[in-house]
Design an enzyme around this catalytic site. Sequence first.
Site, PDB file in Angstrom:
ATOM      1  CE  LYS A  13      -2.135  -1.083   3.877  1.00 16.99           C
ATOM      2  NZ  LYS A  13      -1.541  -2.387   4.256  1.00 16.99           N
ATOM      3  NE  ARG A  87      -4.055  -1.263  10.267  1.00 18.20           N
ATOM      4  CZ  ARG A  87      -2.968  -0.716   9.718  1.00 18.20           C
ATOM      5  NH1 ARG A  87      -3.000   0.521   9.288  1.00 18.20           N
ATOM      6  NH2 ARG A  87      -1.863  -1.409   9.584  1.00 18.20           N
ATOM      7  NE  ARG A 126       7.558  -3.350   5.864  1.00 19.31           N
ATOM      8  CZ  ARG A 126       6.289  -2.979   5.792  1.00 19.31           C
ATOM      9  NH1 ARG A 126       5.697  -2.825   4.623  1.00 19.31           N
ATOM     10  NH2 ARG A 126       5.603  -2.756   6.889  1.00 19.31           N
ATOM     11  NE  ARG A 161       6.416  -0.494   9.957  1.00 19.29           N
ATOM     12  CZ  ARG A 161       5.200  -0.457   9.428  1.00 19.29           C
ATOM     13  NH1 ARG A 161       5.002   0.117   8.248  1.00 19.29           N
ATOM     14  NH2 ARG A 161       4.175  -0.991  10.060  1.00 19.29           N
ATOM     15  NE  ARG A 172       2.348  -4.767  11.127  1.00 20.02           N
ATOM     16  CZ  ARG A 172       3.430  -4.622  10.367  1.00 20.02           C
ATOM     17  NH1 ARG A 172       4.530  -5.273  10.661  1.00 20.02           N
ATOM     18  NH2 ARG A 172       3.403  -3.822   9.335  1.00 20.02           N
TER      19      ARG A 172
HETATM   20  P1  AMP Z   1       1.016   0.647   9.107  1.00 17.94           P
HETATM   21  O1  AMP Z   1       2.206   1.528   8.857  1.00 17.94           O
HETATM   22  O2  AMP Z   1      -0.187   1.071   8.318  1.00 17.94           O
HETATM   23  O3  AMP Z   1       1.338  -0.813   8.942  1.00 17.94           O
HETATM   24  O4  AMP Z   1       0.620   0.859  10.650  1.00 17.94           O
HETATM   25  C1  AMP Z   1       1.511   0.514  11.689  1.00 17.94           C
HETATM   26  C2  AMP Z   1       0.762   0.355  12.987  1.00 17.94           C
HETATM   27  O5  AMP Z   1       0.111   1.579  13.344  1.00 17.94           O
HETATM   28  C3  AMP Z   1      -0.366  -0.670  12.980  1.00 17.94           C
HETATM   29  O6  AMP Z   1       0.102  -2.004  13.199  1.00 17.94           O
HETATM   30  C4  AMP Z   1      -1.236  -0.162  14.126  1.00 17.94           C
HETATM   31  O7  AMP Z   1      -0.646  -0.456  15.384  1.00 17.94           O
HETATM   32  C5  AMP Z   1      -1.159   1.347  13.919  1.00 17.94           C
HETATM   33  N1  AMP Z   1      -2.194   1.835  12.977  1.00 17.94           N
HETATM   34  C6  AMP Z   1      -1.981   2.423  11.773  1.00 17.94           C
HETATM   35  N2  AMP Z   1      -3.138   2.766  11.187  1.00 17.94           N
HETATM   36  C7  AMP Z   1      -4.123   2.368  12.034  1.00 17.94           C
HETATM   37  C8  AMP Z   1      -5.541   2.418  11.978  1.00 17.94           C
HETATM   38  N3  AMP Z   1      -6.197   2.950  10.922  1.00 17.94           N
HETATM   39  N4  AMP Z   1      -6.232   1.906  13.031  1.00 17.94           N
HETATM   40  C9  AMP Z   1      -5.611   1.378  14.104  1.00 17.94           C
HETATM   41  N5  AMP Z   1      -4.266   1.279  14.215  1.00 17.94           N
HETATM   42  C10 AMP Z   1      -3.525   1.778  13.186  1.00 17.94           C
END
Ligand code: AMP
Length: 215
Positions: A13, A87, A126, A161, A172
């Site tokens: 994404k 989400r 990554r 990360r 996740r």
């Molecule tokens: P991402 O970079 O999108 O993979 O997000 C990393 C982490 O941030 C996720 O595993 C969640 O802990 C938190 N997070 C990001 N976006 C959301 C969302 N829309 N709702 C809830 N938690 C989020």
Amino acid sequence: MNIILLGPPGAGKGTQAHRLVAERSMVQLSTGDMLRAARRSGTEMGKKVAAVMDAGKLVTDEIVIGLIAEQLDNASGAGFIFDGFPRTLAQADALGELLASKGARLDAVVEMQVDDAALVERITGRFTCGECGEGYHDSFKKPAVEGKCDKCGAEGAFKRRPDDTEEALRTRLMAYYKDTSPLIGYYYAKGQLKRIDGLGEIDEVAARISGALAG
Ligand code: AMP
């Protein structure tokens, strides 16, 4: 045009959102990036979400909806790409209301389909440049010179990360299947869902997204 990129962690994404920003002058709204920025700057909210993020669990709807509402007020461009948001169904409803309150609407939801085995390989390999944010991968996209960013030339600035471990990834993925995948049916029922194959070269996937958005 306002779109959502929907898919499990590692579906690509963020990579595809960067392409759309460069090619179409759209604005990427990534709640993951916003939360990581809050952590880096040490805000109260950033401290509160750190452990939740590292474990791979979802941050509360209230926090992420607040972040998106703030960004929608401030940002402008040729449309928004929602990356990693919504989400949950509550977040999806909130997004619909926020856009409607601005006289805007969602044009498409692109579901990027990738099988789980590919996700583990993509995620655990990554890393990014801490200076410019360019993304790399141990198998698929190594820097030309080890330890040096191809894009900005920074040396020794690569980082991974903390939630890109196999254990956090399992959490996740579970959060994705339990809380996020119901959005596929939700947007399908609204007639907004476009499904694309997320496997393949970055250019190939980008072309599929363009095709889905044009169709
Ligand atoms: P991402 O970079 O999108 O993979 O997000 C990393 C982490 O941030 C996720 O595993 C969640 O802990 C938190 N997070 C990001 N976006 C959301 C969302 N829309 N709702 C809830 N938690 C989020």
